[in-house]
Design a protein around this motif. Structure first.
Motif, short mmCIF file in Angstrom:
data_model
loop_
_atom_site.label_atom_id
_atom_site.label_comp_id
_atom_site.label_asym_id
_atom_site.label_seq_id
_atom_site.Cartn_x
_atom_site.Cartn_y
_atom_site.Cartn_z
N UNK A 19 8.05 -4.43 4.64
CA UNK A 19 8.82 -4.66 3.41
C UNK A 19 8.07 -4.31 2.12
N UNK A 20 6.74 -4.30 2.17
CA UNK A 20 5.97 -3.97 0.97
C UNK A 20 5.33 -2.58 1.06
N UNK A 21 5.76 -1.79 2.01
CA UNK A 21 5.19 -0.46 2.17
C UNK A 21 5.43 0.41 0.93
N UNK A 22 6.59 0.23 0.32
CA UNK A 22 6.90 1.03 -0.88
C UNK A 22 5.93 0.73 -2.02
N UNK A 23 5.33 -0.47 -2.02
CA UNK A 23 4.39 -0.81 -3.09
C UNK A 23 3.05 -0.11 -2.89
N UNK A 24 2.71 0.23 -1.66
CA UNK A 24 1.55 1.09 -1.43
C UNK A 24 1.88 2.50 -1.90
N UNK A 25 3.10 2.96 -1.60
CA UNK A 25 3.51 4.31 -1.97
C UNK A 25 3.56 4.50 -3.48
N UNK A 26 3.77 3.41 -4.22
CA UNK A 26 3.87 3.51 -5.68
C UNK A 26 2.65 2.92 -6.38
N UNK A 27 1.53 2.82 -5.66
CA UNK A 27 0.23 2.48 -6.24
C UNK A 27 0.13 1.05 -6.74
N UNK A 28 1.01 0.16 -6.27
CA UNK A 28 0.93 -1.24 -6.69
C UNK A 28 -0.02 -2.05 -5.81
N UNK A 29 -0.09 -1.72 -4.53
CA UNK A 29 -0.93 -2.45 -3.59
C UNK A 29 -1.77 -1.48 -2.78
N UNK A 30 -2.90 -1.98 -2.27
CA UNK A 30 -3.76 -1.19 -1.39
C UNK A 30 -3.30 -1.35 0.05
N UNK A 31 -3.65 -0.39 0.90
CA UNK A 31 -3.22 -0.45 2.29
C UNK A 31 -3.71 -1.71 3.00
N UNK A 32 -4.91 -2.15 2.68
CA UNK A 32 -5.48 -3.31 3.38
C UNK A 32 -4.79 -4.61 3.03
N UNK A 33 -3.97 -4.60 1.97
CA UNK A 33 -3.29 -5.82 1.57
C UNK A 33 -2.01 -6.08 2.37
N UNK A 34 -1.52 -5.07 3.09
CA UNK A 34 -0.27 -5.26 3.84
C UNK A 34 -0.41 -4.90 5.32
N UNK A 35 -1.64 -4.78 5.80
CA UNK A 35 -1.85 -4.44 7.21
C UNK A 35 -3.06 -5.20 7.74
N UNK A 36 -3.00 -5.55 9.03
CA UNK A 36 -4.06 -6.34 9.65
C UNK A 36 -4.33 -5.81 11.05
N UNK A 37 -5.60 -5.71 11.47
CA UNK A 37 -5.91 -5.26 12.83
C UNK A 37 -5.32 -6.22 13.87
N UNK A 38 -4.61 -5.68 14.84
CA UNK A 38 -3.97 -6.53 15.85
C UNK A 38 -5.02 -7.30 16.64
N UNK A 39 -6.11 -6.64 16.96
CA UNK A 39 -7.17 -7.34 17.73
C UNK A 39 -7.66 -8.58 16.98
N UNK A 40 -7.81 -8.44 15.66
CA UNK A 40 -8.31 -9.57 14.88
C UNK A 40 -7.32 -10.74 14.90
N UNK A 41 -6.03 -10.43 14.89
CA UNK A 41 -5.03 -11.49 14.86
C UNK A 41 -5.09 -12.36 16.10
#
Length: 424
Positions: free
Chosen positions: A43-65
């Motif tokens: 849902x927040x992918x568009x905010x990465x595309x428009x330079x509002x958020x960094x990739x690491x703010x909306x994604x998490x390694x599955x192994x870590x979870x």
């Protein structure tokens, strides 16, 4: 095979991960297979595309979870086939996984309605790679316009076309307009970024067709207020390096983004299951494949109907509810209760943001718009993020944008081999 009941989950999205979370404590071993190593908050992918958020703010390694779950194994691989008779999943690594229960939640990708040749010119927005590609093209368009001496070419570089006016398209168009008009004007000397054109194209009669008509009309008005040009009842008939064709009219544009449709993953073909026109598996009421009670299909991969026979929307809350239902079903089966129970969908509401201070929310009987809806939209999205650090980081980024009109993720990290529209 001996040992605990083996549940194989294909896909680390909302539905798949929710099922795994809810299976904690059950007498099962779980294997998660995904071709990417991270769970993505789409849902927040568009905010990465428009330079509002960094990739690491909306994604998490599955192994870590699942690092504290000894019953969970995570594999980075692609599924190449499923043998439903032998109950085996073939992976790109050459490994064959035997399953007792299979959960397929592989999501969806872009649908260009028979025009896949448009994709290089109008990328969609489903992955982090898509988001960084779109961000790169948006930012490069401004950079190239700063160096361009031809007025016509400069105008095309400063024209951004968003195709499809569902929530993603509306949010993209609004954010690009605010980026150009509020964030970037002071950064350039030869161009005035406030002259940027953002054109939102919708083939249907109005934007946001899944929302209440009054709320959609309000969003339409607010988008126009911040400078977005909206063209409804106007299907795109061609898309290429110089722009788009809307009916018989050509619109020169260097940057185009596709938000008009999706198609399901090839899971239906793997399972030899009945599918709808979008490639979604037509599941039974309990989310199983007809005739295969040991196989569940969830999320955007499935055509799921609610209690009234209407399609369940492809949104995160719906996917999470399906994951919970499947986990509960597996637990009941292990306890000896084999009776199928239909999935019951509870709609929590539809949300869309129009700009940094405006949103709309449709709770059914209760409908909200304006700044209060925007704050509730933000709180809802922060709630669904994983981890305190990410919640704080996103909240601070949004507060900074709200107060200062500054977006800190405006980095051009890689350039396309061939930039559509004439770049190289």
């Amino acid at each position: 095979m001996s040992g605990p009941h083996h549940v194989v989950v294909i896909g680390g999205g909302f539905a798949g991960l929710e099922a795994v979370h809810r299976l904690a404590g059950a007498d099962v071993r779980v294997t998660i297979v995904d071709r990417r190593n991270h769970h993505l908050f789409q849902p927040l992918l568009y905010q990465v595309a428009t330079a509002s958020l960094a990739t690491s703010e909306i994604a998490w390694p599955i192994r870590h979870l699942f690092r504290r779950r000894d019953d969970v194994t995570t594999l980075l691989a692609e599924v190449t086939g499923i043998d439903t008779v032998r109950r085996e999943v073939a992976l790109s690594t050459g490994e064959i996984l035997h399953y007792d229960t299979l959960v397929v939640a592989t999501g969806a990708t872009h649908a260009y309605f028979g025009h896949d040749d448009w994709e290089p010119y109008a990328p969609g927005l489903k992955t982090l790679e898509d988001a960084t590609t779109v961000r790169r093209r948006i930012l490069l368009a401004f950079e190239q316009a700063e160096a361009e001496t031809d007025a016509g070419r400069r105008a095309a570089l400063l024209t951004f076309v968003v195709i499809g006016a569902g929530p993603t398209g509306v949010e993209l168009a609004g954010t690009i307009a605010e980026l150009a008009r509020a964030t970037m004007p002071q950064d350039f000397r030869r161009i005035d970024t406030r002259e940027t054109r953002v054109v939102l194209i919708e083939a249907g009669p109005r934007i946001l067709p899944s929302f209440d008509e009054e709320l959609a009309a309000y969003a339409h008005k607010e988008l126009e207020r911040i400078g977005v040009e909206i063209r409804t009842g106007a299907p795109v008939t061609a898309c290429g390096p110089e722009g788009v064709m809307i009916g018989e009219k050509r619109l020169p544009a260097a940057t185009m983004i596709w938000a008009a449709g999706v198609r399901a993953s090839p899971a239906g073909a793997w399972l030899d299951a009945p599918m709808d026109r979008a490639g979604r598996v037509e599941v039974a009421a309990d989310l199983t494949v007809p005739g295969r009670p040991e196989i569940f299909v969830l999320g955007d991969t499935a055509m799921v109907k609610d209690q009234d026979g209407k399609p369940v929307p492809g949104i995160a809350p719906a996917a999470k509810q399906q994951g919970r239902h499947v986990a509960a079903t597996i637990k009941r089966r292990l306890a000896g209760d084999k009776a199928p129970r239909p999935f019951a969908y509870s709609h929590a509401g539809s949300l869309a943001t129009v700009g940094k201070r405006v949103a709309i929310i449709d709770f059914g009987r209760v409908k909200l718009k304006g700044w209060l809806a925007w704050w509730l939209w933000g709180l809802a999205h922060i709630y669904f993020l994983i981890g305190v650090r990410n919640r704080l980081s996103v909240a601070l980024s949004w507060l900074w944008i709200h107060a200062r009109d500054q977006r800190s993720a405006r980095l051009i990290t890689q350039r396309d081999v061939k930039q559509p529209g004439g770049g190289s």
